[in-house]
Design a protein around this motif. Structure first.
Motif, PDB file in Angstrom:
ATOM      1  N   PRO A 467       2.079  38.260  50.419  1.00 29.63           N
ATOM      2  CA  PRO A 467       2.620  37.771  49.136  1.00 29.63           C
ATOM      3  C   PRO A 467       3.751  36.767  49.320  1.00 29.63           C
ATOM      4  CG  PRO A 467       2.243  40.140  49.034  1.00 29.63           C
ATOM      5  CD  PRO A 467       1.997  39.732  50.456  1.00 29.63           C
ATOM      6  N   LYS A 468       4.584  36.972  50.350  1.00 29.41           N
ATOM      7  CA  LYS A 468       5.697  36.054  50.609  1.00 29.41           C
ATOM      8  C   LYS A 468       5.174  34.663  50.954  1.00 29.41           C
ATOM      9  CE  LYS A 468       9.647  35.438  53.777  1.00 29.41           C
ATOM     10  NZ  LYS A 468       9.139  34.259  54.506  1.00 29.41           N
ATOM     11  N   VAL A 469       4.186  34.583  51.838  1.00 27.67           N
ATOM     12  CA  VAL A 469       3.638  33.287  52.247  1.00 27.67           C
ATOM     13  C   VAL A 469       2.906  32.628  51.078  1.00 27.67           C
ATOM     14  CG1 VAL A 469       1.980  32.144  53.781  1.00 27.67           C
ATOM     15  CG2 VAL A 469       3.518  33.894  54.687  1.00 27.67           C
ATOM     16  N   LYS A 470       2.183  33.419  50.286  1.00 30.65           N
ATOM     17  CA  LYS A 470       1.506  32.858  49.114  1.00 30.65           C
ATOM     18  C   LYS A 470       2.510  32.256  48.133  1.00 30.65           C
ATOM     19  CE  LYS A 470      -2.719  35.662  49.054  1.00 30.65           C
ATOM     20  NZ  LYS A 470      -3.489  36.675  48.285  1.00 30.65           N
ATOM     21  N   THR A 471       3.638  32.939  47.972  1.00 28.00           N
ATOM     22  CA  THR A 471       4.688  32.418  47.100  1.00 28.00           C
ATOM     23  C   THR A 471       5.234  31.098  47.636  1.00 28.00           C
ATOM     24  OG1 THR A 471       5.305  34.652  46.383  1.00 28.00           O
ATOM     25  CG2 THR A 471       6.952  32.915  46.078  1.00 28.00           C
ATOM     26  N   GLU A 472       5.413  31.024  48.952  1.00 33.93           N
ATOM     27  CA  GLU A 472       5.909  29.785  49.562  1.00 33.93           C
ATOM     28  C   GLU A 472       4.908  28.644  49.389  1.00 33.93           C
ATOM     29  OE1 GLU A 472       6.639  31.022  53.550  1.00 33.93           O
ATOM     30  OE2 GLU A 472       8.581  31.939  53.091  1.00 33.93           O
ATOM     31  N   ILE A 473       3.621  28.945  49.539  1.00 32.02           N
ATOM     32  CA  ILE A 473       2.588  27.917  49.355  1.00 32.02           C
ATOM     33  C   ILE A 473       2.583  27.426  47.909  1.00 32.02           C
ATOM     34  CG2 ILE A 473       0.097  27.477  49.359  1.00 32.02           C
ATOM     35  CD1 ILE A 473      -0.116  29.367  51.764  1.00 32.02           C
ATOM     36  N   ASN A 474       2.706  28.358  46.977  1.00 29.72           N
ATOM     37  CA  ASN A 474       2.737  27.975  45.556  1.00 29.72           C
ATOM     38  C   ASN A 474       3.955  27.105  45.246  1.00 29.72           C
ATOM     39  OD1 ASN A 474       0.376  29.337  44.945  1.00 29.72           O
ATOM     40  ND2 ASN A 474       1.434  31.245  44.433  1.00 29.72           N
ATOM     41  N   ALA A 475       5.095  27.434  45.872  1.00 28.51           N
ATOM     42  CA  ALA A 475       6.309  26.641  45.657  1.00 28.51           C
ATOM     43  C   ALA A 475       6.143  25.227  46.225  1.00 28.51           C
ATOM     44  CB  ALA A 475       7.505  27.338  46.288  1.00 28.51           C
ATOM     45  N   LEU A 476       5.514  25.114  47.401  1.00 29.69           N
ATOM     46  CA  LEU A 476       5.276  23.804  48.014  1.00 29.69           C
ATOM     47  C   LEU A 476       4.275  22.988  47.206  1.00 29.69           C
ATOM     48  CD1 LEU A 476       5.068  24.873  51.774  1.00 29.69           C
ATOM     49  CD2 LEU A 476       6.871  23.480  50.739  1.00 29.69           C
ATOM     50  N   GLN A 477       3.346  23.685  46.550  1.00 31.92           N
ATOM     51  CA  GLN A 477       2.298  23.006  45.802  1.00 31.92           C
ATOM     52  C   GLN A 477       2.865  22.095  44.710  1.00 31.92           C
ATOM     53  OE1 GLN A 477      -1.079  22.893  46.162  1.00 31.92           O
ATOM     54  NE2 GLN A 477      -1.121  21.498  44.420  1.00 31.92           N
ATOM     55  N   GLU A 478       3.953  22.511  44.083  1.00 27.28           N
ATOM     56  CA  GLU A 478       4.508  21.761  42.960  1.00 27.28           C
ATOM     57  C   GLU A 478       4.889  20.334  43.336  1.00 27.28           C
ATOM     58  OE1 GLU A 478       7.579  23.726  40.768  1.00 27.28           O
ATOM     59  OE2 GLU A 478       6.628  25.702  40.959  1.00 27.28           O
ATOM     60  N   LYS A 479       5.526  20.188  44.509  1.00 23.42           N
ATOM     61  CA  LYS A 479       6.032  18.874  44.904  1.00 23.42           C
ATOM     62  C   LYS A 479       5.221  18.215  46.011  1.00 23.42           C
ATOM     63  CE  LYS A 479      10.436  16.582  45.968  1.00 23.42           C
ATOM     64  NZ  LYS A 479      11.893  16.786  46.216  1.00 23.42           N
ATOM     65  N   TYR A 480       4.574  19.037  46.833  1.00 20.40           N
ATOM     66  CA  TYR A 480       3.928  18.507  48.034  1.00 20.40           C
ATOM     67  C   TYR A 480       2.421  18.810  48.073  1.00 20.40           C
ATOM     68  CZ  TYR A 480       8.877  18.759  49.283  1.00 20.40           C
ATOM     69  OH  TYR A 480      10.245  18.652  49.280  1.00 20.40           O
ATOM     70  N   GLY A 481       1.847  19.094  46.940  1.00 19.47           N
ATOM     71  CA  GLY A 481       0.437  19.482  46.892  1.00 19.47           C
ATOM     72  C   GLY A 481      -0.521  18.419  47.396  1.00 19.47           C
ATOM     73  N   HIS A 482      -0.071  17.154  47.411  1.00 14.06           N
ATOM     74  CA  HIS A 482      -0.935  16.068  47.877  1.00 14.06           C
ATOM     75  C   HIS A 482      -0.926  15.923  49.401  1.00 14.06           C
ATOM     76  CE1 HIS A 482       3.125  14.513  47.545  1.00 14.06           C
ATOM     77  NE2 HIS A 482       2.805  13.513  48.340  1.00 14.06           N
ATOM     78  N   PHE A 483      -0.039  16.654  50.082  1.00 14.78           N
ATOM     79  CA  PHE A 483       0.062  16.539  51.536  1.00 14.78           C
ATOM     80  C   PHE A 483      -1.174  17.112  52.234  1.00 14.78           C
ATOM     81  CE2 PHE A 483       4.935  16.351  52.496  1.00 14.78           C
ATOM     82  CZ  PHE A 483       5.018  15.162  51.792  1.00 14.78           C
ATOM     83  N   PRO A 484      -1.574  16.525  53.358  1.00 18.40           N
ATOM     84  CA  PRO A 484      -2.608  17.152  54.183  1.00 18.40           C
ATOM     85  C   PRO A 484      -2.060  18.374  54.916  1.00 18.40           C
ATOM     86  CG  PRO A 484      -1.812  15.149  55.229  1.00 18.40           C
ATOM     87  CD  PRO A 484      -1.149  15.221  53.888  1.00 18.40           C
ATOM     88  N   ILE A 485      -2.956  19.146  55.497  1.00 17.18           N
ATOM     89  CA  ILE A 485      -2.604  20.379  56.206  1.00 17.18           C
ATOM     90  C   ILE A 485      -2.677  20.154  57.711  1.00 17.18           C
ATOM     91  CG2 ILE A 485      -3.276  22.782  56.652  1.00 17.18           C
ATOM     92  CD1 ILE A 485      -2.116  22.342  53.874  1.00 17.18           C
ATOM     93  N   CYS A 486      -1.657  20.644  58.418  1.00 19.36           N
ATOM     94  CA  CYS A 486      -1.667  20.642  59.881  1.00 19.36           C
ATOM     95  C   CYS A 486      -1.740  22.092  60.334  1.00 19.36           C
ATOM     96  CB  CYS A 486      -0.395  19.974  60.417  1.00 19.36           C
ATOM     97  SG  CYS A 486      -0.326  19.885  62.220  1.00 19.36           S
ATOM     98  N   MET A 487      -2.930  22.537  60.717  1.00 22.52           N
ATOM     99  CA  MET A 487      -3.131  23.928  61.118  1.00 22.52           C
ATOM    100  C   MET A 487      -2.571  24.174  62.519  1.00 22.52           C
ATOM    101  SD  MET A 487      -4.734  25.685  58.687  1.00 22.52           S
ATOM    102  CE  MET A 487      -5.658  27.016  59.436  1.00 22.52           C
ATOM    103  N   ALA A 488      -1.808  25.247  62.655  1.00 26.00           N
ATOM    104  CA  ALA A 488      -1.348  25.702  63.972  1.00 26.00           C
ATOM    105  C   ALA A 488      -2.120  26.975  64.291  1.00 26.00           C
ATOM    106  CB  ALA A 488       0.152  25.966  63.963  1.00 26.00           C
ATOM    107  N   LYS A 489      -3.033  26.887  65.262  1.00 23.83           N
ATOM    108  CA  LYS A 489      -3.970  27.977  65.540  1.00 23.83           C
ATOM    109  C   LYS A 489      -4.319  27.963  67.026  1.00 23.83           C
ATOM    110  CE  LYS A 489      -8.349  27.401  64.819  1.00 23.83           C
ATOM    111  NZ  LYS A 489      -8.915  27.811  66.130  1.00 23.83           N
ATOM    112  N   THR A 490      -4.687  29.110  67.563  1.00 27.09           N
ATOM    113  CA  THR A 490      -5.106  29.128  68.957  1.00 27.09           C
ATOM    114  C   THR A 490      -6.215  28.108  69.205  1.00 27.09           C
ATOM    115  OG1 THR A 490      -6.056  30.456  70.760  1.00 27.09           O
ATOM    116  CG2 THR A 490      -6.750  31.022  68.524  1.00 27.09           C
TER     117      THR A 490
END
Length: 557
Positions: A467-490
């Motif tokens: 829930p914490k990360v989902k809240t952070e994503i929703n907060a970023l969506q308002e101003k930065y929703g047009h940004f591409p995603i840089c996945m950090a993954k194995t």
């Protein structure tokens, strides 16, 4: 002979004369770093604006394994082969990080008879670009704590500082630290941490910036902290840090010229990892190569699910670059590893395991040709232990998918060993028009972008987050929703489990953390247990590296 022994026997030409001979760059526009390395002035690069662009070729690979794939080696070998065929070609590579050089991976200058030289210089310090990035990053770190110590006029909430420190070394002990110990004279006590330099947002900014002005503006946009209200950002420009940071990067923004063992020009510039950053060399380097040559070959880090995805969805989207073809590198050994064969048994013929491991190559092929609409050729980086039956099986399975599979022997034979690959690539580039498209639209919500990457490219059933990360994503969506995603993954698997070989499907990608990279212009989504500060292995490569009494370095690979 070892890679370093081959490199040390190379007959190099002075880079100033070679650059003028091969590319027509006047000596006054080159800043030499010794005899065999040089930076190109931005003034000269700006003078090329009206020249027609060459064709862009992307080299990527299957999911990496301990058996090795040879993406950089293939990039160099292919470039040498195309030059042998009379095609004016430049290779664009990333700079190696000292962390992997002294850790597990080793250097990143190619291998065998498909290398860029001077190999030791390139792998150790090079022209100081990484040092400049690290110092610029840590200057900003120091200015944040200094501002708080001297009254904190900006109202920075020390609990909400998002800017870590960096060092270009694998050092797990620095992942979580405490700064400001020792009383008031040393500032305020707070938790902090280190990332490796290649994960720094400044590395990403340098790789995406197109001028000094663009660089400085991007540096000023970096969000370093928030005020106590949790929503008001503090920018690097608020601290008046971006001017000094840009000054530190004055030379680092210039592309570096070196040469291959066959005296062809390569540009090495920038070096973010594709598992924790966007994994591409600089936009400036790639665009320079396209202006100076008829063909530019560039690599993207790790497998196509990471490096190629970010090259296409981040770098190409921001810069307008469009590749004409993709080379997907694989080895028989690596595919058998994906098929379940233990590392010590990889030199033995095993058609059943090869057939099983082919699923990894097939998914990468599907992603490149279907999800991105790009023509592709498979390059099998040849090992002497590869059997004729194994090669035939791979070529048969690729042919069934409508893709040519070429055996390349550049490691052992240099450019001559990759001429068949070069001819196949040229046939695609010169006669086929790619139907290139991104894997997600820019206006898709951030959560949906992450989910699209995970389901379309990784074969996942979906994504999850706390829930914490989902809240952070929703907060970023308002101003930065047009940004591409840089996945950090194995990098080792399509899943977040590095032991899941082949082409796992139906798994869930857990998004553990999101970070805003406002200056770079993307959102970092950290999946699973991925760390942005690697650790050294039990027996690090550093234990094998040495220097003789007469200054000859040994043990680099």
């Amino acid at each position: 002979m070892s890679d370093i022994e081959i490199a040390q026997q190379a007959t190099m030409k002075p880079i100033i004369g070679l650059a003028e001979e091969k590319l027509g760059i006047p000596a006054e526009h080159l800043d030499p770093y010794g005899h065999y390395k040089a930076k190109v002035s931005l003034e000269y690069l700006n003078s090329l604006t009206d020249q027609e662009d060459g064709k862009l070729i992307l080299v990527t690979a299957i999911s990496p394994t301990p058996a090795g794939e040879g993406k950089t080696t293939t990039t160099v070998g292919l470039g040498d082969a195309m030059n042998r065929l009379g095609k004016k070609t430049i290779m664009c590579l990333r700079e190696p990080s000292l962390g992997p050089c002294f850790g597990m991976k080793g250097g990143a200058a190619g291998g065998g008879y498909a290398q860029v030289v001077p190999m030791e210089d390139i792998n150790l310090h090079f022209t100081g670009d990484f040092h400049a990035i690290g110092v610029a990053h840590n200057l900003l770190s120091a200015m944040i704590d200094n501002h708080i110590n001297h009254g904190n006029e900006l109202g920075i909430d020390s609990r909400r500082i998002t800017w870590k420190r960096v060092v270009d070394m694998n050092d797990r002990a620095l992942r979580k630290i405490t700064v400001g110990q020792g009383g008031p004279a040393n500032g305020y006590l707070r938790e902090d941490g280190y990332d490796i330099v290649v994960a720094s947002e400044i590395m990403a900014i340098l790789c995406l910036a197109t001028s000094h002005a663009d660089l400085k503006e991007r540096l000023g946009r970096i969000v370093v902290a928030y005020k106590a209200d949790r929503v008001t950002p503090i920018y690097a420009r608020d601290l008046n840090a971006h001017g000094a940071m840009a000054a530190l990067l004055k030379e680092a923004i210039k592309p570096n010229l070196v040469q291959t063992l066959e005296n062809n020009i390569a540009i090495i510039h920038g070096g973010p990892f594709a598992n924790i950053a966007h994994g591409c060399n600089t936009v400036t380097a790639t665009k320079t190569a396209l202006k100076l040559a008829d063909y530019a070959i560039t690599e993207a880090g790790f497998g196509a699910d990471l490096g190629a995805e970010k090259f296409l969805d981040i770098k190409c989207r921001m810069s307008g670059l469009k590749p004409s073809a993709v080379v997907l590198v694989a080895t028989v050994r690596a595919l058998k590893f994906h098929g379940g064969v233990a590392r010590e048994d990889l030199n033995n013929e095993n058609l059943e395991a090869l057939q099983k491991g082919f699923a990894n190559l097939e998914r990468h092929l599907h992603n490149v040709t279907v999800n991105y609409g790009l023509p592709c050729v498979v390059s099998i980086n040849h090992f002497t232990f590869d059997s004729e039956a194994e090669i035939a099986l791979l070529q048969e399975k690729c042919a069934a998918l409508g893709v040519k599979c070429v055996v390349a022997k550049h490691w052992a034979e240099g450019g001559a060993g990759a001429e068949e690959l070069a001819r196949e690539v040229l046939d695609i580039v010169d006669h086929r028009e790619p139907d290139f498209n991104y894997v997600y639209d820019a206006d898709l919500p951030l959560w949906d972008k992450i989910e699209t990457i995970s389901t379309k490219l990784y074969g996942a059933a979906g994504i999850t987050a706390s829930p914490k990360v989902k809240t952070e994503i929703n907060a970023l969506q308002e101003k930065y929703g047009h940004f591409p995603i840089c996945m950090a993954k194995t990098q080792m698997s399509f899943s977040t489990d590095p032991t899941a070989k082949g082409a796992p499907s139906g798994h869930t990608i857990e998004i553990r953390e999101v970070r805003l990279a406002n200056g770079a212009g993307f959102i970092v989504a950290i999946a699973g247990d991925m760390m942005t500060m690697p650790g050294l292995p039990k027996v690090p490569a550093a234990e094998r590296i040495d220097i003789s009494d007469d200054g000859v370095i040994t043990g680099l690979f």
